[in-house]
Design a protein around this motif. Structure first.
Motif, mmCIF file in Angstrom:
data_model
loop_
_atom_site.group_PDB
_atom_site.id
_atom_site.type_symbol
_atom_site.label_atom_id
_atom_site.label_comp_id
_atom_site.label_asym_id
_atom_site.label_seq_id
_atom_site.Cartn_x
_atom_site.Cartn_y
_atom_site.Cartn_z
ATOM 1 N N ASP A 58 0.845 -1.187 0.000
ATOM 2 C CA ASP A 58 0.000 0.000 0.000
ATOM 3 C C ASP A 58 0.884 1.242 0.000
ATOM 4 O O ASP A 58 1.684 1.435 0.919
ATOM 5 C CB ASP A 58 -0.882 -0.016 1.253
ATOM 6 C CG ASP A 58 -1.870 1.140 1.303
ATOM 7 O OD1 ASP A 58 -1.737 2.091 0.506
ATOM 8 O OD2 ASP A 58 -2.762 1.103 2.174
ATOM 9 N N SER A 60 0.383 4.139 0.829
ATOM 10 C CA SER A 60 0.200 4.987 2.009
ATOM 11 C C SER A 60 1.110 4.561 3.167
ATOM 12 O O SER A 60 1.323 5.335 4.108
ATOM 13 C CB SER A 60 -1.259 4.970 2.466
ATOM 14 O OG SER A 60 -1.616 3.685 2.955
ATOM 15 N N LEU A 61 1.651 3.348 3.102
ATOM 16 C CA LEU A 61 2.539 2.862 4.159
ATOM 17 C C LEU A 61 3.990 3.305 3.945
ATOM 18 O O LEU A 61 4.810 3.211 4.855
ATOM 19 C CB LEU A 61 2.496 1.333 4.232
ATOM 20 C CG LEU A 61 1.160 0.682 4.572
ATOM 21 C CD1 LEU A 61 1.307 -0.839 4.561
ATOM 22 C CD2 LEU A 61 0.656 1.153 5.935
ATOM 23 N N THR A 63 7.279 5.521 3.515
ATOM 24 C CA THR A 63 7.780 6.788 4.040
ATOM 25 C C THR A 63 9.288 6.857 3.859
ATOM 26 O O THR A 63 9.960 5.815 3.778
ATOM 27 C CB THR A 63 7.442 6.926 5.535
ATOM 28 O OG1 THR A 63 8.007 8.157 6.028
ATOM 29 C CG2 THR A 63 8.033 5.785 6.354
#
Length: 449
Positions: A58, A60-61, A63
């Motif tokens: 995903d 969004s995970l 970073t």
């Protein structure tokens, strides 16, 4: 009963190994949950290039702020597969400080700063597991520190780098030279563009430090490991090995002294008999031979690198750490109670195969034998091949026998009985000073007998 709140995992690094860890966590989620007693959830993935497409993860995970990820406070386990010393060291330490246990594959960091990392884990009541740091998928650390915890390990002898084993195996089986075998390993993806860490023994030395520390309950750092690379191994060395019924491997060797008060750790090429189990380890595979008082001789064999094999070891540690987390416990930490002396290479005792280029005239063998005797190194066998123009004769010379024919040059091969490494070094230094010795072509230790 299974706990419903998932255990949260932060993944540092999403390269070859990290991406496989993430994939297995997803595809085997139900099995992992059943084995652990709670579901595991990938809560964040720290990377350097966030724009890269990572299938199955995903976005969004993802970073770039690894520090913030390990400091979140809700992370149960941090999986570190970025390698290197920094920022890995700081991130692992921060993970402990903020309540997370750590699973790592970072051999270089553990070999250099393992004691400090273990101390930090103990201070904060957390786990530090690193099965994947030594031999890929091969279960080795857990057997040493758990299965053999009631035994006394005396020796660990192993092939712990797949790249070097592939190269040496290719040289042995085809007669290829070092560069030719390295080029093939690179083309097949077994060797990095810069193979220095592998072929110069740095990778194996880090693994040897970790293994010695666990096997002998003594702190052994990377600087304690004697290291020699394999770039000087030649096709002629393999021909000599075959004449002795041996082959050549780059070995990591960790030994307890005969009186049990000291240990040594070293990495270097060595001849081993074809009858030894390690001699049959082919291609890019790894194998480690363990000798202990009660269990006797054990060998661990399998793929020592690669995304899936290494991820298998990482996931095995993840399951163990998560189980500990659920039970409010921690697994085995550092065991350095023995605090044995780490001896220098000069105190190692083994056999040697020395190839000399000498003048082909009477008296040379006597001079060479005298130098060995003066340094306390006993000769087992001597073999000479004349290189006189037009002559391809090979003359076998027993200890105390005749000498070479006058004129030209000859190759003199000496195989010793067991001797101290320091004594052999002194012998070689003295041989180089003889007018009749044109050069020391090769020095190879003989192990596994």
């Amino acid at each position: 009963m299974m706990r419903t709140r998932p255990l949260k995992v932060a993944l540092l690094g999403c390269g070859v190994v990290g991406s496989e860890v993430a994939r297995i966590m997803t595809t085997h989620a139900d099995d992992l949950a059943a084995r652990i007693g709670a579901p595991v959830e990938l809560a964040g993935v720290a990377v350097r290039r966030p724009a890269k497409v990572r299938e199955g993860i995903d976005p969004s995970l993802v970073t770039t702020d690894a520090t913030a990820l390990v400091k979140r406070g809700d992370i149960d386990v941090v999986v570190e597969v970025i390698g290197g010393i920094e920022p890995a060291r700081s991130l692992i330490t921060a993970a402990f400080e903020h309540g997370a246990s750590v699973v790592s594959a970072n051999k270089a960091l553990l070999a250099q700063d393992g004691a400090a990392l273990h101390a930090a884990a103990e201070e904060h009541g957390r786990d530090l597991y690193y099965e994947a740091a030594v031999a890929g998928a091969i279960p080795l650390i857990r057997p040493l520190r758990e299965s053999l915890a009631g035994d006394k390990v005396n020796r660990v002898l192993g092939i712990v780098n797949g790249t070097t084993n592939f190269i040496l195996d290719k040289m042995d089986s085809t007669g290829a030279g070092y560069q030719e075998a390295l080029d093939e390993a690179t083309a097949l993806g077994y060797a990095e563009a810069d193979p220095t860490a592998d072929v110069e023994g740095f990778d194996a030395a880090a693994k040897a430090a970790i293994l010695a520390g666990i096997a002998f309950h003594t702190r052994v750092r990377l600087d304690d490991v004697h290291r020699e690379g394999m770039t000087e191994v030649t096709a002629a060395d393999f021909r000599s090995a075959k004449e002795m019924g041996c082959t050549i491997k780059l070995l990591a060797i960790c030994e307890r002294s005969a009186d049990g008060t000291a240990v040594t750790a070293r990495v270097h090429p060595a001849m081993i008999p074809l009858s030894h189990p390690l001699a049959s380890v082919r291609g890019a595979y790894n194998a480690v031979f363990v000798e202990s008082d009660a269990a006797g001789q054990l060998m661990f064999y399998g793929p020592g690198a690669g995304g899936s094999p290494t991820a298998s070891a990482v996931l095995g540690d993840l399951v163990a750490v998560c189980r500990n987390r659920l039970n409010g416990a921690t697994g085995p930490g550092e065991s350095a109670y023995a605090d044995l002396t780490v001896s220098p290479m000069g105190e190692v005792v083994t056999r040697y195969h020395i190839s000399l280029d000498v003048a082909d005239k009477p008296g040379v063998l006597a001079q060479v034998a005298t130098v060995f005797a003066e340094h306390g190194v006993s000769i087992d066998t001597v073999r000479q091949q004349s290189r006189n123009p037009g002559s391809g004769d090979t003359v076998a010379i027993e200890q105390g026998g005749g000498g070479p024919r006058e004129g030209g040059e000859a190759s003199l091969v000496v195989v010793t009985h067991r001797a101290f490494d320091a004594s052999l070094s002194g012998t070689v230094e003295a041989l180089r000073k003889l007018d009749t010795v044109r050069g020391v072509a090769s020095i190879m230790r003989v192990e596994g007998e």
